[in-house]
Motif scaffolding. Structure first.
Motif, PDB file in Angstrom:
ATOM      1  N   ASN A   1      -2.686   2.689  11.454  1.00  0.00           N
ATOM      2  CA  ASN A   1      -1.365   3.286  11.589  1.00  0.00           C
ATOM      3  C   ASN A   1      -1.376   4.446  12.571  1.00  0.00           C
ATOM      4  O   ASN A   1      -0.433   4.625  13.351  1.00  0.00           O
TER       5      ASN A   1
ATOM      6  N   SER B   1       0.832  -1.208   0.000  1.00  0.00           N
ATOM      7  CA  SER B   1       0.000   0.000   0.000  1.00  0.00           C
ATOM      8  C   SER B   1       0.864   1.255   0.000  1.00  0.00           C
ATOM      9  O   SER B   1       0.549   2.243   0.665  1.00  0.00           O
TER      10      SER B   1
ATOM     11  N   PHE C   1      -3.272  -5.721   4.584  1.00  0.00           N
ATOM     12  CA  PHE C   1      -3.100  -4.276   4.438  1.00  0.00           C
ATOM     13  C   PHE C   1      -3.925  -3.756   3.256  1.00  0.00           C
ATOM     14  O   PHE C   1      -4.535  -2.689   3.331  1.00  0.00           O
TER      15      PHE C   1
ATOM     16  N   TYR D   1      -6.622   1.310   6.917  1.00  0.00           N
ATOM     17  CA  TYR D   1      -5.163   1.201   7.011  1.00  0.00           C
ATOM     18  C   TYR D   1      -4.564   2.462   7.624  1.00  0.00           C
ATOM     19  O   TYR D   1      -3.664   2.398   8.466  1.00  0.00           O
TER      20      TYR D   1
ATOM     21  N   MET E   1      -7.514  -3.528   4.138  1.00  0.00           N
ATOM     22  CA  MET E   1      -7.772  -2.374   4.993  1.00  0.00           C
ATOM     23  C   MET E   1      -7.695  -1.077   4.196  1.00  0.00           C
ATOM     24  O   MET E   1      -8.431  -0.128   4.474  1.00  0.00           O
ATOM     25  N   ARG E   2      -6.790  -1.028   3.198  1.00  0.00           N
ATOM     26  CA  ARG E   2      -6.692   0.181   2.372  1.00  0.00           C
ATOM     27  C   ARG E   2      -7.978   0.428   1.586  1.00  0.00           C
ATOM     28  O   ARG E   2      -8.383   1.568   1.371  1.00  0.00           O
TER      29      ARG E   2
END
Length: 308
Positions: free
Chosen positions: A266, A123, A202, A262, A205-206
């Motif tokens: 973070n 990503s 990931f 994502y 989630m993105r």
């Protein structure tokens, strides 16, 4: 001693507490043991009272200075520091490099952190996988070995609870320890499969869009205010909420990610591993270290909210 760090070494970067030896190159296992202050063995000795021998228990004693590290049952099997480094030595031929290692709480806990050779772009983020080996000599916990992805841009640990990959292997200090360690080796040799699964997670989630309202609700769930909280506590928690919100909306390395899960995980990771707590306990720095490398409950909870 600050952060309860007894001895340690680190490569290139000085740790937060300023303790230990800093070296420019990742050393060999022999050098790492010496630089980390882990070139000692644990021996088991019988326990006695005024009434005589204490049956069924042993004392784990550091041989170099006769420090008692813990009292354990006679079923407990010691894992020596040399055995821990031998575990990672088997991977060194593949390009693994030691990054940090050391002793916590007077030798009761030890750890090794080694950088794996491959980097991954997921990503748009550069991900470097690390292998963590932690052990306790006081009977308080198991041997743990994990593959941990670290975001190089801000050194956050994203220890997501993936159901599709074995990110952590834990073994108690009883039974066939050698067999268990061999099994862990085989599991962790599957690091590429793990990172592929992590990349898929990931990417999922993105693609998972979240609204500003959801961000607000998730932050309130992660940092709840009890109805009986004092005005001071309420004010402090609201400050923490503002801090987490700022990390989601304003962090320079996250703004390009879009409004998605994502980005949120973070931001939570950055908050959980770097934000100042309302109250710093004397063990705050050590707890931060252990949460970073053994998994953080706030990150896990955020992941559960996003997966619901």
């Amino acid at each position: 001693m600050a952060a309860n760090v007894e001895t340690m070494f680190s490569v290139r970067e000085k740790p937060w507490h300023g303790l230990g030896v800093v070296v420019e190159e990742a050393p060999s296992s022999e050098d790492a043991l010496r630089l980390a202050g882990l070139d000692w063995r644990v021996v088991q000795k019988s326990l006695y009272t005024n009434s005589g021998l204490v049956d069924g228990y042993k004392a784990n004693v550091r041989e170099s200075d006769n420090t008692v590290l813990g009292v354990v049952t006679d079923r407990y099997k010691v894992v020596q520091n040399t055995e821990a480094f031998a575990f990672t030595d088997n991977l060194l031929g593949e390009g693994v490099k030691y990054e940090t290692a050391g002793s916590l709480q007077g030798g009761k806990k030890v750890w090794i952190l080694a950088r794996l050779p491959r980097e991954y772009i997921m990503s748009g983020e550069r991900i470097t996988p690390y292998l963590v080996f932690s052990n306790t000599n006081d009977g308080s916990g198991a041997v743990k070995v994990a593959i941990t992805p670290v975001r190089v841009v801000c050194n956050n640990t994203l220890n997501l609870a993936l159901s599709t990959a074995n990110r952590c292997f834990s073994m108690v200090h009883t039974g066939d320890i050698k067999g268990k360690i061999d099994e862990a080796k085989q599991t962790l040799f599957m690091a590429d499969e793990y990172m592929e699964a992590l990349g898929n997670e990931f990417e999922r989630m993105r693609r998972q869009r979240i609204t500003d309202q959801q961000v607000k609700e998730y932050i309130e769930m992660l940092l709840p205010i009890d109805q009986n909280s004092s005005s001071v506590t309420t004010r402090n928690i609201k400050k923490l909420r503002d801090d987490m919100r700022m990390r989601y909306y304003d962090a320079p390395d996250l703004t390009h990610l879009g409004n998605n899960a994502y980005r949120f995980i973070n931001a939570v990771s950055d908050f959980a591993t770097h934000a100042n707590p309302i109250r710093r306990s004397k063990n705050y720095n050590e707890n931060l270290f252990m949460k970073t490398y053994e998994g953080n409950p706030m990150i896990d909870k955020a992941y559960q909210l996003l997966a619901a």
